[in-house]
Scaffold this motif. Sequence first.
Motif, PDB file in Angstrom:
ATOM      1  N   ALA A 296      19.208  41.894 -33.579  1.00  0.00           N
ATOM      2  CA  ALA A 296      17.993  42.122 -32.790  1.00  0.00           C
ATOM      3  C   ALA A 296      18.199  41.877 -31.291  1.00  0.00           C
ATOM      4  N   ALA A 297      18.986  40.858 -30.947  1.00  0.00           N
ATOM      5  CA  ALA A 297      19.091  40.469 -29.533  1.00  0.00           C
ATOM      6  C   ALA A 297      20.281  41.097 -28.814  1.00  0.00           C
ATOM      7  N   GLU A 298      21.283  41.531 -29.556  1.00  0.00           N
ATOM      8  CA  GLU A 298      22.464  42.082 -28.893  1.00  0.00           C
ATOM      9  C   GLU A 298      22.698  43.546 -29.245  1.00  0.00           C
ATOM     10  N   LEU A 299      22.868  43.822 -30.517  1.00  0.00           N
ATOM     11  CA  LEU A 299      23.253  45.171 -30.930  1.00  0.00           C
ATOM     12  C   LEU A 299      22.151  46.204 -30.660  1.00  0.00           C
ATOM     13  N   ALA A 300      20.937  45.915 -31.064  1.00  0.00           N
ATOM     14  CA  ALA A 300      19.834  46.879 -30.896  1.00  0.00           C
ATOM     15  C   ALA A 300      19.544  47.179 -29.421  1.00  0.00           C
ATOM     16  N   PRO A 301      19.445  46.163 -28.535  1.00  0.00           N
ATOM     17  CA  PRO A 301      19.200  46.499 -27.123  1.00  0.00           C
ATOM     18  C   PRO A 301      20.339  47.293 -26.481  1.00  0.00           C
ATOM     19  N   THR A 302      21.569  46.955 -26.826  1.00  0.00           N
ATOM     20  CA  THR A 302      22.699  47.699 -26.259  1.00  0.00           C
ATOM     21  C   THR A 302      22.685  49.137 -26.759  1.00  0.00           C
ATOM     22  N   ALA A 303      22.383  49.327 -28.034  1.00  0.00           N
ATOM     23  CA  ALA A 303      22.303  50.686 -28.583  1.00  0.00           C
ATOM     24  C   ALA A 303      21.159  51.464 -27.922  1.00  0.00           C
ATOM     25  N   ALA A 304      20.048  50.785 -27.646  1.00  0.00           N
ATOM     26  CA  ALA A 304      18.926  51.450 -26.969  1.00  0.00           C
ATOM     27  C   ALA A 304      19.296  51.812 -25.529  1.00  0.00           C
ATOM     28  N   THR A 305      19.987  50.910 -24.840  1.00  0.00           N
ATOM     29  CA  THR A 305      20.442  51.196 -23.480  1.00  0.00           C
ATOM     30  C   THR A 305      21.415  52.360 -23.487  1.00  0.00           C
ATOM     31  N   MET A 306      22.301  52.394 -24.477  1.00  0.00           N
ATOM     32  CA  MET A 306      23.271  53.478 -24.608  1.00  0.00           C
ATOM     33  C   MET A 306      22.547  54.811 -24.822  1.00  0.00           C
ATOM     34  N   MET A 307      21.543  54.804 -25.676  1.00  0.00           N
ATOM     35  CA  MET A 307      20.782  56.026 -25.940  1.00  0.00           C
ATOM     36  C   MET A 307      20.085  56.494 -24.668  1.00  0.00           C
ATOM     37  N   GLU A 308      19.456  55.571 -23.941  1.00  0.00           N
ATOM     38  CA  GLU A 308      18.736  55.925 -22.719  1.00  0.00           C
ATOM     39  C   GLU A 308      19.690  56.448 -21.641  1.00  0.00           C
ATOM     40  N   ALA A 309      20.814  55.765 -21.456  1.00  0.00           N
ATOM     41  CA  ALA A 309      21.796  56.194 -20.453  1.00  0.00           C
ATOM     42  C   ALA A 309      22.377  57.560 -20.818  1.00  0.00           C
ATOM     43  N   SER A 310      22.649  57.758 -22.102  1.00  0.00           N
ATOM     44  CA  SER A 310      23.170  59.042 -22.560  1.00  0.00           C
ATOM     45  C   SER A 310      22.145  60.149 -22.338  1.00  0.00           C
ATOM     46  N   TRP A 311      20.889  59.848 -22.645  1.00  0.00           N
ATOM     47  CA  TRP A 311      19.844  60.847 -22.447  1.00  0.00           C
ATOM     48  C   TRP A 311      19.719  61.205 -20.974  1.00  0.00           C
ATOM     49  N   ARG A 312      19.707  60.211 -20.095  1.00  0.00           N
ATOM     50  CA  ARG A 312      19.574  60.477 -18.662  1.00  0.00           C
ATOM     51  C   ARG A 312      20.768  61.272 -18.130  1.00  0.00           C
ATOM     52  N   PHE A 313      21.961  60.888 -18.560  1.00  0.00           N
ATOM     53  CA  PHE A 313      23.163  61.587 -18.108  1.00  0.00           C
ATOM     54  C   PHE A 313      23.133  63.042 -18.540  1.00  0.00           C
ATOM     55  N   ASN A 314      22.897  63.268 -19.824  1.00  0.00           N
ATOM     56  CA  ASN A 314      22.909  64.638 -20.360  1.00  0.00           C
ATOM     57  C   ASN A 314      21.718  65.462 -19.892  1.00  0.00           C
ATOM     58  N   SER A 315      20.546  64.837 -19.742  1.00  0.00           N
ATOM     59  CA  SER A 315      19.373  65.594 -19.297  1.00  0.00           C
ATOM     60  C   SER A 315      19.507  66.004 -17.832  1.00  0.00           C
ATOM     61  N   THR A 316      20.235  65.213 -17.039  1.00  0.00           N
ATOM     62  CA  THR A 316      20.484  65.600 -15.645  1.00  0.00           C
ATOM     63  C   THR A 316      21.239  66.921 -15.605  1.00  0.00           C
ATOM     64  N   PHE A 317      22.230  67.072 -16.461  1.00  0.00           N
ATOM     65  CA  PHE A 317      22.985  68.333 -16.514  1.00  0.00           C
ATOM     66  C   PHE A 317      22.155  69.453 -17.147  1.00  0.00           C
ATOM     67  N   ALA A 318      21.337  69.110 -18.120  1.00  0.00           N
ATOM     68  CA  ALA A 318      20.520  70.136 -18.771  1.00  0.00           C
ATOM     69  C   ALA A 318      19.521  70.748 -17.790  1.00  0.00           C
ATOM     70  N   VAL A 319      18.932  69.886 -16.978  1.00  0.00           N
ATOM     71  CA  VAL A 319      17.949  70.384 -15.996  1.00  0.00           C
ATOM     72  C   VAL A 319      18.645  71.232 -14.960  1.00  0.00           C
TER      73      VAL A 319
END
Length: 176
Positions: free
Chosen positions: A153-176
Amino acid sequence: ALAVASLLAARLLLLRLATRAVRTWRVRLCQQLLRAPLRQIEQQGSSGLMATLTNDIAEVTEALIKFPLQCVNGAVIVACFGYLFWLSWPLALGFLLTMALGIATYEIVVRRARRHMVLLRDTWDRLIEQFTALVDGNKELKLNRQRRERFAAAELAPTAATMMEASWRFNSTFAV
């Protein structure tokens, strides 16, 4: 049949070269790690080194495999522009200006995405570190339910959520 056979031979040759390059890069990097001072390795962090040995080298290999296709595409573009200049040089200049504008716009997007890429890479390194901790400390986590739940809950889930958000922002920048 000759075209298909030559295409297959070229792909197989390129695949052979790419797999040899991956092996060479990994072995060379491992040799450099063995020669590097311990302090330098500790500063880099094991998760960053693991990400380099696994993910980064695979990305470079992918680029190596795509390189011949990019060369062919570049040659086709040059030939088409040559033909277009022959037909109508004002129109060709207009296309070149449009292409230059497109390249400039793309560079702006890449620079903007680069900060997302840095966050993505740092988060990936942390995620690899947590995966390693999960695998190496699995027995201990199984013995202590509270520690296991806190880790998830305190380590794995937040890091995975940050990874998902960073990946989305990176890829959506190129998509736009």
